[in-house]
Enzyme design. Structure first.
Site, mmCIF file in Angstrom:
data_model
loop_
_atom_site.group_PDB
_atom_site.id
_atom_site.type_symbol
_atom_site.label_atom_id
_atom_site.label_comp_id
_atom_site.label_asym_id
_atom_site.label_seq_id
_atom_site.Cartn_x
_atom_site.Cartn_y
_atom_site.Cartn_z
ATOM 1 N N TYR A 142 0.989 -1.425 -0.269
ATOM 2 C CA TYR A 142 0.294 0.180 -0.436
ATOM 3 C C TYR A 142 0.740 1.446 0.313
ATOM 4 C CZ TYR A 142 -2.949 3.927 2.012
ATOM 5 O OH TYR A 142 -3.369 5.018 1.970
ATOM 6 N N PHE A 170 -1.333 10.298 9.361
ATOM 7 C CA PHE A 170 -1.360 9.402 9.866
ATOM 8 C C PHE A 170 -2.662 8.703 10.249
ATOM 9 C CE2 PHE A 170 2.848 10.238 9.673
ATOM 10 C CZ PHE A 170 3.199 9.444 9.800
ATOM 11 N N VAL A 203 -5.024 -8.560 19.855
ATOM 12 C CA VAL A 203 -3.532 -6.906 19.540
ATOM 13 C C VAL A 203 -2.526 -7.845 19.607
ATOM 14 C CG1 VAL A 203 -2.247 -5.942 20.918
ATOM 15 C CG2 VAL A 203 -5.156 -5.887 20.973
#
Length: 308
Positions: A142, A170, A203
């Site tokens: 990307y 960001f 996570v």
């Protein structure tokens, strides 16, 4: 000025259209959606694919500025859909920039061009916070498509014809007219767990990784300032970030804001960078930009209020 906004119905586009119309600009909203209506009665909606040269020539007719937001932006699918990502992010951006330069030449007046890029272009540098002057290193698929998009825009600048500003965003967060961003990004996923839509927040690693978040309305303000800065012949690049926070800070704040449990499931690390923070000294000094919603609690509270 009359401004074309591509990707006008996305998360950032929604906030930007609202910001520009409130400031008195005449907005032309480009979308590829057939069913999209106008966000306000003051906005002209046009439809077209950014890869279509003729459609983009029509879209930029008589505009004085372009904010190019339209892109594919899911990091993990960029490799599987490489042709699509290169076609839209690089090829589409080049088509829009070329159409803007041609319009400037046809009309005999400059066009200001602002590109939405990403902090992903930097890869995972050891030096933090990340400066715009930092040499590029390896990044993901990307990020590579967005680097090429930047080159296409900055390479299209000609004295007296086009001025270009690249904003390296960001992590967009917060809310804009009920939108809170891509559902697979950290804050939307965390809030999905709080609403009971997911059993736990997965996570990677210990949750101590630090990322930079910026409220979508603060990002929209950066675009407004960048338009004014994109003088003919100018090439400029700015980082846009605001709030550094650990993944576990996001979880803790979400629990405080929502009053609900957010179970966390720790998975093995995938080699993610420990810290990715934007150095925003340049945009503060040159454009006078300051985040108005810099605290994590406000960012998460806005997103939560938009979804309950």
């Amino acid at each position: 000025m009359r401004v074309l906004v591509t990707g006008a119905f996305g998360f950032l586009g929604t906030a930007l259209v609202e910001r520009l119309t409130a400031a008195g600009h005449e907005v032309r909203a480009l979308t590829s959606r057939e069913s999209a209506g106008s966000p306000t009665s003051e906005v002209e909606v046009v439809r077209g694919d950014i890869r279509d040269s003729e459609a983009m020539r029509r879209a930029v007719r008589d505009v004085e500025g372009v904010c190019h937001l339209a892109a594919l932006a899911k990091v993990r699918e960029a490799r599987e859909r490489a042709a699509d990502y290169w076609g839209v992010n690089h090829g589409g951006t080049a088509t829009v920039a070329r159409a803007a330069a041609e319009e400037a030449a046809r009309a005999g007046r400059p066009v200001r061009f602002v590109l939405a890029s990403t902090g992903a272009v930097y890869g995972q540098p050891a030096l933090q916070p990340i400066s715009e002057n930092l040499p590029f290193q390896n990044t993901n698929d990307y990020g590579e498509t967005k680097r090429a998009a930047e080159d296409a825009v900055l390479g299209a600048v000609e004295d007296g014809v086009l001025g270009a500003v690249v904003l390296r965003l960001f992590n967009l967060a917060g809310a804009a007219r009920g939108l809170i961003g891509e559902p697979d990004t950290l804050i939307p996923r965390t809030l999905s767990v709080a609403r009971g839509e997911l059993p736990a927040l997965q996570v990677n690693g210990d949750g101590e990784a630090i990322r930079d978040f910026v409220h979508v309305h603060d990002a929209a303000r950066a675009f407004e300032l960048a338009l004014a800065h994109a003088d003919p012949g100018r090439r400029a690049v700015f980082n846009v970030g605001a709030t550094g926070a650990r993944v576990l800070d996001v979880v803790r704040t979400a629990r405080e804001v929502t009053g609900r449990e957010v179970p966390v499931e720790h998975l093995p690390s995938r080699g993610e960078a420990r810290v990715l923070l934007a150095d925003t000294g340049r945009i503060r000094a040159e454009l006078g930009w300051r985040p108005q919603c810099p605290d994590l609690r406000t960012i998460i509270a806005d997103a939560w209020a938009a979804t309950v």
